[in-house]
Write a protein that holds these residues in place. Structure first.
Motif, mmCIF file in Angstrom:
data_model
loop_
_atom_site.group_PDB
_atom_site.id
_atom_site.type_symbol
_atom_site.label_atom_id
_atom_site.label_comp_id
_atom_site.label_asym_id
_atom_site.label_seq_id
_atom_site.Cartn_x
_atom_site.Cartn_y
_atom_site.Cartn_z
ATOM 1 N N ARG A 114 -3.539 9.733 30.432
ATOM 2 C CA ARG A 114 -3.900 10.532 31.608
ATOM 3 C C ARG A 114 -4.840 11.662 31.198
ATOM 4 O O ARG A 114 -4.621 12.330 30.180
ATOM 5 N N VAL A 115 -5.864 11.870 32.030
ATOM 6 C CA VAL A 115 -6.833 12.933 31.791
ATOM 7 C C VAL A 115 -7.123 13.633 33.115
ATOM 8 O O VAL A 115 -6.922 13.063 34.190
ATOM 9 N N PRO A 116 -7.586 14.881 33.069
ATOM 10 C CA PRO A 116 -7.940 15.569 34.318
ATOM 11 C C PRO A 116 -9.083 14.863 35.047
ATOM 12 O O PRO A 116 -9.900 14.168 34.438
ATOM 13 N N MET A 117 -9.137 15.063 36.350
ATOM 14 C CA MET A 117 -10.267 14.573 37.138
ATOM 15 C C MET A 117 -11.553 15.308 36.762
ATOM 16 O O MET A 117 -12.613 14.724 36.693
ATOM 17 N N GLY A 118 -11.436 16.621 36.543
ATOM 18 C CA GLY A 118 -12.604 17.443 36.227
ATOM 19 C C GLY A 118 -12.726 18.599 37.190
ATOM 20 O O GLY A 118 -12.017 19.596 37.091
ATOM 21 N N VAL A 119 -13.626 18.480 38.160
ATOM 22 C CA VAL A 119 -13.808 19.504 39.198
ATOM 23 C C VAL A 119 -13.324 18.923 40.525
ATOM 24 O O VAL A 119 -13.825 17.886 40.974
ATOM 25 N N ILE A 120 -12.350 19.576 41.126
ATOM 26 C CA ILE A 120 -11.798 19.116 42.398
ATOM 27 C C ILE A 120 -12.126 20.143 43.476
ATOM 28 O O ILE A 120 -11.811 21.324 43.339
ATOM 29 N N GLY A 121 -12.750 19.676 44.531
ATOM 30 C CA GLY A 121 -13.028 20.515 45.689
ATOM 31 C C GLY A 121 -11.959 20.281 46.744
ATOM 32 O O GLY A 121 -11.586 19.140 47.003
ATOM 33 N N ILE A 122 -11.472 21.345 47.335
ATOM 34 C CA ILE A 122 -10.475 21.239 48.403
ATOM 35 C C ILE A 122 -11.005 21.960 49.626
ATOM 36 O O ILE A 122 -11.343 23.145 49.564
ATOM 37 N N ILE A 123 -11.111 21.229 50.727
ATOM 38 C CA ILE A 123 -11.520 21.804 52.011
ATOM 39 C C ILE A 123 -10.287 21.806 52.907
ATOM 40 O O ILE A 123 -9.693 20.759 53.154
ATOM 41 N N TYR A 124 -9.885 22.974 53.392
ATOM 42 C CA TYR A 124 -8.621 23.062 54.109
ATOM 43 C C TYR A 124 -8.704 24.089 55.222
ATOM 44 O O TYR A 124 -9.599 24.933 55.267
ATOM 45 N N GLU A 125 -7.739 23.991 56.124
ATOM 46 C CA GLU A 125 -7.708 24.842 57.304
ATOM 47 C C GLU A 125 -6.519 25.795 57.266
ATOM 48 O O GLU A 125 -5.468 25.468 56.715
ATOM 49 N N GLY A 126 -6.703 26.934 57.865
ATOM 50 C CA GLY A 126 -5.600 27.806 58.247
ATOM 51 C C GLY A 126 -4.747 28.365 57.134
ATOM 52 O O GLY A 126 -4.886 29.525 56.764
ATOM 53 N N ARG A 127 -3.867 27.552 56.593
ATOM 54 C CA ARG A 127 -2.756 28.038 55.784
ATOM 55 C C ARG A 127 -3.211 28.581 54.431
ATOM 56 O O ARG A 127 -3.615 27.819 53.542
ATOM 57 N N PRO A 128 -3.114 29.896 54.223
ATOM 58 C CA PRO A 128 -3.580 30.484 52.961
ATOM 59 C C PRO A 128 -2.698 30.157 51.767
ATOM 60 O O PRO A 128 -3.129 30.307 50.616
ATOM 61 N N ASN A 129 -1.460 29.701 51.991
ATOM 62 C CA ASN A 129 -0.630 29.296 50.849
ATOM 63 C C ASN A 129 -1.255 28.116 50.104
ATOM 64 O O ASN A 129 -1.014 27.914 48.916
ATOM 65 N N VAL A 130 -2.084 27.333 50.817
ATOM 66 C CA VAL A 130 -2.761 26.202 50.184
ATOM 67 C C VAL A 130 -3.688 26.696 49.073
ATOM 68 O O VAL A 130 -3.896 26.007 48.071
ATOM 69 N N THR A 131 -4.230 27.895 49.236
ATOM 70 C CA THR A 131 -5.128 28.454 48.221
ATOM 71 C C THR A 131 -4.424 28.538 46.872
ATOM 72 O O THR A 131 -4.954 28.091 45.847
ATOM 73 N N ALA A 132 -3.228 29.099 46.866
ATOM 74 C CA ALA A 132 -2.480 29.209 45.611
ATOM 75 C C ALA A 132 -1.969 27.856 45.143
ATOM 76 O O ALA A 132 -2.065 27.516 43.957
ATOM 77 N N ASP A 133 -1.423 27.050 46.071
ATOM 78 C CA ASP A 133 -0.903 25.734 45.695
ATOM 79 C C ASP A 133 -1.980 24.886 45.035
ATOM 80 O O ASP A 133 -1.765 24.276 43.977
ATOM 81 N N ALA A 134 -3.153 24.824 45.669
ATOM 82 C CA ALA A 134 -4.241 23.984 45.155
ATOM 83 C C ALA A 134 -4.727 24.494 43.806
ATOM 84 O O ALA A 134 -4.976 23.707 42.876
ATOM 85 N N ALA A 135 -4.860 25.811 43.683
ATOM 86 C CA ALA A 135 -5.371 26.384 42.437
ATOM 87 C C ALA A 135 -4.452 26.060 41.261
ATOM 88 O O ALA A 135 -4.909 25.617 40.203
ATOM 89 N N VAL A 136 -3.136 26.262 41.438
ATOM 90 C CA VAL A 136 -2.238 26.084 40.300
ATOM 91 C C VAL A 136 -1.990 24.612 39.994
ATOM 92 O O VAL A 136 -1.792 24.239 38.829
#
Length: 418
Positions: free
Chosen positions: A115-137
């Motif tokens: 298993r290896v990282p994907m690399g650079v992952i872009g996340i486009i999301y709405e509304g919920r700011p908790n997604v910011t922390a969840d996606a980052a970590v």
């Protein structure tokens, strides 16, 4: 190239460099950074909530509904829960480097798939700011750099959360550009991210059906769909009445603004007379508006007539479509016609009915005698999730750490030539 596109591509290049430095980091180093992020979120909870208040004020001024405000709102308690989720992820095994497959070939070559990282992952999301922390970590733990494109409605919250995360990373020796907000707030910045093929390795949209389909249509970067949740609960004729009422009420009303809440309830004709009067009384007393067929309307005069659109609607509100069906085949046909492939549930004491439903219903998750609300990365033991994938390629269901990785082959020889 526009200025916005240039800024987004520059951010993606910085993310690509950060991903190269992040990929070989040890689990210990990544976990230390995640724990520092969690501590920083708690320490800065007041400033995060203050930033969130700016977003909430704008949303109220725009006349946003309560369900929207609930998804947007942060309290110090919610920030603390976000930090707890970060700590939970730090405790999970690191998928990077895991050997998926290994063998010795007849010619003496040693073959390993890891298993290896994907690399650079872009996340486009709405509304919920908790997604910011969840996606980052989640990206950090799996060795990926994150480019975060939240909605303008949560801009103040997202900006502050990313500032806190980057500050913690800087002190931990992790490249700060491993977590970035995508520059700009207009449609142009999202389009630039969607078209940054070669700079961004994967794009994950998280939000309503319109957002997801826009990203799927317009992106040249590979996309994993995290689908809308038109989830169904089917009450079989062999269901235990107490369990059926409890599960149906929980699936709809425990939290209505999330994708794993039930939006349609299907009730077998053989149990309708015993189930519906009790269920309708309980669910309506909780403030849920029932959109029912003619049979349902006869049980409770507070229900309103269901339209064809109701069967296909992801309400994300205190609304529920309810229909009486003649048998399981009719229920499954209804699900095939209207489901978004997220989560469906059956309540039954019949093992054969449960097996038949589970094998024939084609969704990312099928619940047997359990609420649809359990389709969640945290509930599945994955820690925080990036979303619920409703597609069938690469990842399906809650996307945790393993779903944020790809694989590569390491072939070791001793001078072999072909």
């Amino acid at each position: 190239m526009s200025n916005t596109e240039r800024e987004v591509h520059d951010a993606a290049r910085r993310a690509k460099d950060a991903a190269a430095d992040l990929a070989p980091m040890t689990r210990a180093d990544k976990d230390q950074a995640l724990l520092a992020v969690a501590d920083a979120l708690v320490a800065e909870a007041a400033s995060i909530v203050a930033a969130n208040a700016e977003d909430l004020d704008r949303a109220r001024a725009d006349g946003r509904p309560e369900s929207y405000l609930d998804r947007l709102a942060l309290t110090e308690e919610r920030v603390s829960s976000i930090a707890d989720a970060v700590r939970d992820i730090a405790e999970l095994p690191d998928p990077v480097g895991e050997v998926v497959y290994g063998s010795s070939l007849p010619n003496g070559l040693e073959l390993r798939q890891i298993r290896v990282p994907m690399g650079v992952i872009g996340i486009i999301y709405e509304g919920r700011p908790n997604v910011t922390a969840d996606a980052a970590v989640l990206c950090l733990k799996s060795g990926n750099a994150a480019l975060l494109r939240g909605s303008s409605s949560a801009h103040s919250s997202n900006t502050r959360i990313v500032e806190v995360i980057r500050g913690a990373l800087d002190k931990s020796g992790v490249p700060v550009d491993a977590v970035q907000l995508v520059p700009g707030s207009g449609r142009g910045s999202a389009q630039a991210l969607m078209r940054a093929r070669g700079l961004v390795d994967l794009l994950i949209p998280r939000g309503g059906a319109d957002l997801i389909q826009t990203v799927v249509r317009e992106s040249t970067v590979p996309v994993i769909e995290t689908g809308a949740g038109n989830c169904h609960v089917y009450i079989d004729e062999h269901a235990d009445l107490d369990k059926a009422v409890a599960i149906a009420v929980n699936a709809k009303a425990q939290r209505v603004s999330v994708c794993n809440s039930a939006e349609t309830l299907l009730v077998h004709d053989g149990i309708a007379d015993r189930f519906l009067p009790r269920f309708l009384r309980e669910i309506t007393d909780l403030g849920v508006t029932v959109h029912g067929d003619d049979r349902v309307l006869a049980y409770d005069d507070r229900a309103v007539p269901a339209t064809e659109d109701d069967w296909a609607t992801e309400y994300l509100s205190m609304d529920l479509a309810v229909k009486v069906v003649g048998d399981m085949d009719e229920a499954m046909a209804h699900i095939r016609a209207y489901s978004t492939g997220h989560t469906e549930a059956i309540v039954t004491d019949s093992q054969s009915a449960a097996r038949r439903f589970s094998s024939r219903v084609d969704s990312a998750a099928v619940m047997v005698n359990a609420s649809t609300r359990f389709t969640d990365g945290g509930e599945f033991g994955f820690g925080a999730e990036i979303g619920i994938s409703t597609q069938k390629l690469h990842a399906r269901g809650p996307m945790g750490l393993r779903e944020m990785t790809s694989t590569k082959y390491i072939v070791t020889g001793d001078g072999q030539v072909r």
